[in-house]
Each structure stands twice: as C-alpha cells, then as structure tokens.
Design an enzyme around this catalytic site. Structure first.
Site, short mmCIF file in Angstrom:
data_model
loop_
_atom_site.label_atom_id
_atom_site.label_comp_id
_atom_site.label_asym_id
_atom_site.label_seq_id
_atom_site.Cartn_x
_atom_site.Cartn_y
_atom_site.Cartn_z
CB CYS A 1 5.57 -0.65 -21.25
SG CYS A 1 4.18 -0.90 -20.14
CE1 TYR B 1 5.76 6.56 -16.39
CE2 TYR B 1 4.95 4.89 -14.87
CZ TYR B 1 5.72 5.24 -15.96
OH TYR B 1 6.45 4.31 -16.61
N1 LIG Z 1 -3.11 -1.75 -16.36
C1 LIG Z 1 -2.20 -1.96 -17.37
C2 LIG Z 1 -1.52 -0.67 -17.75
C3 LIG Z 1 -0.62 -0.82 -18.89
C4 LIG Z 1 -0.24 0.52 -19.49
O1 LIG Z 1 -0.65 1.59 -18.99
N2 LIG Z 1 0.58 0.48 -20.54
C5 LIG Z 1 1.00 1.71 -21.24
C6 LIG Z 1 2.48 1.66 -21.53
S1 LIG Z 1 3.53 1.67 -20.13
C7 LIG Z 1 0.33 1.76 -22.60
O2 LIG Z 1 0.31 0.78 -23.31
N3 LIG Z 1 -0.15 2.95 -22.99
C8 LIG Z 1 -0.73 3.14 -24.30
C9 LIG Z 1 -1.38 4.48 -24.43
O3 LIG Z 1 -1.29 5.27 -23.49
O4 LIG Z 1 -1.97 4.72 -25.49
C10 LIG Z 1 -1.20 -3.01 -16.93
O5 LIG Z 1 -0.54 -2.86 -15.88
O6 LIG Z 1 -1.08 -3.98 -17.63
#
Ligand SMILES: N[C@@H](CCC(=O)N[C@@H](CS)C(=O)NCC(=O)O)C(=O)O
Length: 302
Positions: free
Chosen positions: A47, A178
């Site tokens: 990530c 993305y």
């Molecule tokens: N706003 C958050 C976004 C974080 C985010 O989108 N993380 C993704 C991974 S890159 C995630 O954990 N996704 C889990 C899911 O989609 O269930 C940040 O920048 O901290």
C-alpha cells in the site's frame, strides 16, 4: 485506493493526533501524548499510503519508540490478514487475525473499510488515526523529543510549496494510476492515463534542476511521490494499464528514484515481492491471479 474495487482512497474515520503533551491536534480529541512504546503502526507493504508512514517512521528515527506490524500482501474476502507470508507478521499486540478486528475493537459499530495504515494506541486500546497524510505529520512533529528533530519533513518555509505539490500529485498521479486501472469506460481511462503521464513529464522537467521536489531538502512531498514511482514499473505499468512509458524511461525520475532509495532507511520500506503479489491478486483486474515474472530489476531494486 480501495485495493478491493476502486480508485478512491478510502475515507478515514479516525482523525486524532498524537502530540508531545497530549493536547488535541488539528482534528479529533486529545489524550494521545507521545510516549515511547505506547503506539503501534499497522501497515501493508503493497500500500502506497501505508508506505508513506513507514518511510516517515524511519526518517524520523522512531523505530524504537513505535513498533510495526505488516499484513500479508493479498487482500482477502475479509480484508487484510496477518500471517506467515514472508515479510508479514502475526499481530502480537492485539492477536487479531484480520485487521477489521482492530477497527471493531476501536469502534464496535464500525461498518467502513478496514484500511491501512492504522496508528494504534496500546494504552487505551483504540485507533488514534487511520489517515496516512495525518500520520505522516504526526510522525514528523507529534512525537517531540522521541523523534529526530534534525529531520523536518514539513518545514515552515517550504509548506506552501509542499502543499502545492501534494495537491497536484495526489489526483493526477498517486490516485490517477488507480483511476486509470479501475476505469470502466474508455473515456475515463484515457482521461486518467493522460493525467498520469502529463504529471510525470512535469515532475521529470522539474527534477532536472533539483535534488528533491521542494529543492535541496527531502520533504513529505517526496515521500508521497516516491511511493507511487517505486510501484510504477512493477505494477502500475502492466496491471493498471499506465503503459505509455516506464519510470525507467525518464532519466531524471530514475535518478531521483535512486536518490530516494539511497536515503538511509528508505530502501528497507520497499518490498517488491509484496507489491507484485498484492497488486496482481486484485481479482477485479486479474481474475486468475497470475503474477508476472518481469520486469527485470536493476541496481537497488534487484
Ligand atoms: N485515506 C487512507 C486510504 C488508505 C487506503 O485506501 N488503504 C488501502 C490499501 S492501499 C486499504 O487498506 N484498503 C482496504 C480495503 O479496500 O478493504 C490513507 O491514505 O491513509
């Protein structure tokens, strides 16, 4: 991003700040005083948002004060899982198997996405903050004397410039890849694709005469750019159809990438195997989960 199904980075719902004296930060409520060993960072190495915080932790020399746990690279039906994939951890702090268990421990009625990064408070058993942009700044200035204050990732005199870069790079590039990869119409894909490469061209030209985005000093804007550049050739170029050029085709971006990798601590936050495995396990984009063998990696990445 939501790795699961879409381009937008998931909205963050815990927005408290760790501060040197426990006073509230820019958002949320107080009570989170900087203390060695009190907080824990949960990340995924795939990530880019979580990787921002890992880099800041290294650069601010907070490794001893702030522990880390890494989830496995592939997002499961139940979200991020702790486990034994090489480079991943079991959750020795909360003994959770899935990250969502921490979210419901912090907020029993939580129904959103359990995203990384998570800054966890061991003392009160809750999530302090799950927004990487905040966590970057918390690590920069919230830990007071526990952190290396000779390193300032958001110096007063460069703030305008840093904010301006962040505002341009996030939509076009960090999130643009993305939007391209998850686009469901040709038009949306092309719009995002052009945004990605226009921004790469701009940054390439800008870096021709500078070491870092804001000049001589590495700032949070560089961390935010780096996490996208390092994933580009191995994942975004193929999986997200951002294939006009590779970063390797831009001489200044390539030199910059290596300059960043040479900054002590940065290289250790990059795990190409997690990045490839993680991205290529996104079912919506790669139903059979085949992980490509290439590209051939050179130098610091090999
Ligand atoms: N706003 C958050 C976004 C974080 C985010 O989108 N993380 C993704 C991974 S890159 C995630 O954990 N996704 C889990 C899911 O989609 O269930 C940040 O920048 O901290």
């Amino acid at each position: 991003m939501g790795v699961r199904d879409g381009p937008e980075s998931a909205t963050s719902s815990f927005r408290n700040w760790v501060t040197p004296n426990g006073q509230p930060g820019s958002t949320g409520h107080g009570g989170f005083k900087a203390e060695a060993g009190r907080y824990h960072l949960y990340v995924a190495l795939i990530c880019p948002w979580a990787s921002r915080t890992l880099i800041a932790r290294k650069l601010k020399r907070l490794e001893d004060a702030l522990g880390v746990s890494v989830v496995e690279p592939a997002l499961t039906e139940q979200g991020w899982r702790f486990g034994d994939f090489p480079g991943s951890d079991r959750d020795t702090i909360n003994r959770a198997v899935y990250l969502h268990e921490l979210y419901t421990r912090a907020e029993p009625h939580f129904t959103g996405r359990a995203t990384v990064p998570v800054l966890w408070d061991k003392k009160t058993g809750t999530i302090v903050n799950n927004e990487s942009a905040d966590i970057l700044r918390i690590l920069n200035s919230g830990f007071g004397a526990l952190a290396d204050d000779t390193v300032d990732l958001y110096p007063e005199k460069l703030r305008q410039d840093i904010d301006a870069w962040n505002e341009r790079i996030y939509p076009a590039l960090n999130n643009g890849v993305y939007r391209a990869g998850f686009a469901t119409t040709q038009e949306a894909y092309e719009e995002a694709f052009h945004g990605v490469f226009d921004m790469l061209e701009k940054v390439e030209a800008h870096l021709a005469a500078r070491k870092f985005l804001a000049g001589e000093q590495l700032t949070e804007a560089d961390i935010r750019l780096f996490v996208t550049l390092i994933r580009f050739d191995v994942a975004y170029h193929g999986l997200l159809k951002c294939n006009l050029k590779r970063i390797a085709d831009y001489p200044c971006l390539t030199a910059y990438l290596h300059r960043m990798l040479d900054v002590p601590g940065v290289r250790e936050t990059v795990n190409i195997n997690h990045i490839k495995r993680g991205y290529y396990s996104i079912k919506a984009l790669n139903p059979n989960g085949i992980v490509p063998l290439g590209p051939e990696l050179h130098g610091a990445l090999a």
